[in-house]
Design a protein around this motif. Structure first.
Motif, PDB file in Angstrom:
ATOM      1  N   ASP A  63       0.802  -1.472   0.099  1.00 58.79           N
ATOM      2  CA  ASP A  63      -0.017   0.091  -0.136  1.00 58.79           C
ATOM      3  C   ASP A  63       0.534   1.296  -0.203  1.00 58.79           C
ATOM      4  OD1 ASP A  63      -2.909   0.652   0.529  1.00 58.79           O
ATOM      5  OD2 ASP A  63      -1.785   2.401   1.992  1.00 58.79           O
ATOM      6  N   TYR A  64      -0.059   2.324  -0.429  1.00 53.48           N
ATOM      7  CA  TYR A  64       0.731   3.966  -0.548  1.00 53.48           C
ATOM      8  C   TYR A  64       1.286   4.297   0.984  1.00 53.48           C
ATOM      9  CZ  TYR A  64      -2.994   7.044   0.274  1.00 53.48           C
ATOM     10  OH  TYR A  64      -3.754   7.168   0.937  1.00 53.48           O
ATOM     11  N   ASN A  67       4.924   2.285   2.176  1.00 53.46           N
ATOM     12  CA  ASN A  67       4.996   2.838   0.885  1.00 53.46           C
ATOM     13  C   ASN A  67       5.899   3.720   0.745  1.00 53.46           C
ATOM     14  OD1 ASN A  67       6.277  -0.102   0.614  1.00 53.46           O
ATOM     15  ND2 ASN A  67       4.041  -0.329   0.271  1.00 53.46           N
ATOM     16  N   ASP A  70       4.466   5.644  -3.030  1.00 54.34           N
ATOM     17  CA  ASP A  70       4.452   5.352  -4.024  1.00 54.34           C
ATOM     18  C   ASP A  70       2.769   4.602  -4.439  1.00 54.34           C
ATOM     19  OD1 ASP A  70       4.601   4.256  -6.231  1.00 54.34           O
ATOM     20  OD2 ASP A  70       6.952   3.340  -6.068  1.00 54.34           O
ATOM     21  N   THR A  71       1.985   4.958  -5.395  1.00 52.91           N
ATOM     22  CA  THR A  71       0.801   4.835  -5.759  1.00 52.91           C
ATOM     23  C   THR A  71       0.651   3.069  -6.818  1.00 52.91           C
ATOM     24  OG1 THR A  71       0.413   6.361  -6.925  1.00 52.91           O
ATOM     25  CG2 THR A  71      -0.937   5.961  -5.169  1.00 52.91           C
ATOM     26  N   LYS A 166      -3.045  12.785   1.656  1.00 53.32           N
ATOM     27  CA  LYS A 166      -1.948  11.531   1.457  1.00 53.32           C
ATOM     28  C   LYS A 166      -0.660  12.030   2.912  1.00 53.32           C
ATOM     29  CE  LYS A 166       0.568  10.766  -2.662  1.00 53.32           C
ATOM     30  NZ  LYS A 166       0.675  10.685  -3.111  1.00 53.32           N
TER      31      LYS A 166
END
Ligand code: ADP
Ligand code: NI
Length: 218
Positions: A63-64, A67, A70-71, A166
């Protein structure tokens, strides 16, 4: 060619070994619950079960949120795995497209799903974000990210871009207003809408109670 049950079995093993023991609410058991719920809705809706099951199991494989924002890493990781076990290319494309588009991106950002299978996986994922389990996952995530539980001086925000959503670091209670209370009106299928109604009421009662206790009023 592997049979469908073999493909599902291999995917379960992979997701389990990758996600087990994770502490932000994105562990194997989240994938398991989304998988179970997605199957139930898929049967009611007459959707392609293989696509729904694979997308549900793999939807949070990288999952972004965990991470560095990052999508692309989620769908790319799923693609490498699915190609390795020789899933047919059209199924791989469909599953990876669902993984790339399913996430909530902020109160003012529409996230429509292109197919019935995607709509079902998005509903199942969103149902696991609300109700008793949703509450638990939200506080687990807040703790994992080092967030405050609540600060009465910080107001919730209706984010109108994915970047704003985000990058926000607001206290955990705000997440209920910024996402979780909105989900019941964003469900795609009738079955999910019904289940969401009950989970929403329970979660709302919980937050009301939390805020009453905050000022020593109960
Ligand atoms: P999505 O892909 O739509 O974000 P996920 O299954 O990846 O859905 O997980 C979302 C869950 O992660 C939320 O429902 C919540 O429990 C937790 N979460 C995400 N962002 C926050 C936040 N800012 N504060 C608290 N919990 C959060
Ligand atoms: Ni999820």
């Amino acid at each position: 060619m592997a049979t469908t049950p073999e493909i599902i079995e291999k995917t379960i093993d992979y997701v389990k070994e990758t996600m087990i023991g994770e502490s932000s609410g994105h562990d194997w058991w989240h994938a398991y619950r989304v998988w179970q719920m997605a199957k139930r809705i898929a049967i009611a809706e007459g959707a392609d079960l293989l696509v729904v099951e694979l997308a549900a199991l793999l939807h949070d494989i990288a999952d972004y949120k965990l991470n560095g924002g990052d999508t692309t890493i989620g769908p790319n990781t799923a693609r490498v795995f699915l190609e390795q076990i020789a899933v047919s290319p059209d199924v791989v494309d469909h599953v990876c497209d669902i993984i790339a588009t399913t996430s909530f991106q902020g109160a003012g950002v529409p996230t429509p799903m292109a197919t019935k299978e995607g709509a079902i996986v998005q509903d199942a994922d969103r149902l696991d974000a609300i109700g008793a389990i949703g509450i638990a996952r939200t506080f687990a995530y807040g703790g994992h990210k080092g967030r405050e539980m609540y600060d009465p001086n910080i107001q919730p925000v209706a984010h109108d871009s994915f970047d704003a959503y985000k990058n926000n670091r607001s206290p955990t209670i705000n997440h209920f207003y910024e996402k979780l209370f909105l989900l019941k009106d964003l469900m795609n299928t009738d079955m999910a809408r019904q289940i969401a109604e009950e989970r929403h009421t329970y979660m709302k009662e919980y937050v009301d109670r939390f805020l009453t206790e905050w000022d020593g009023n109960s």
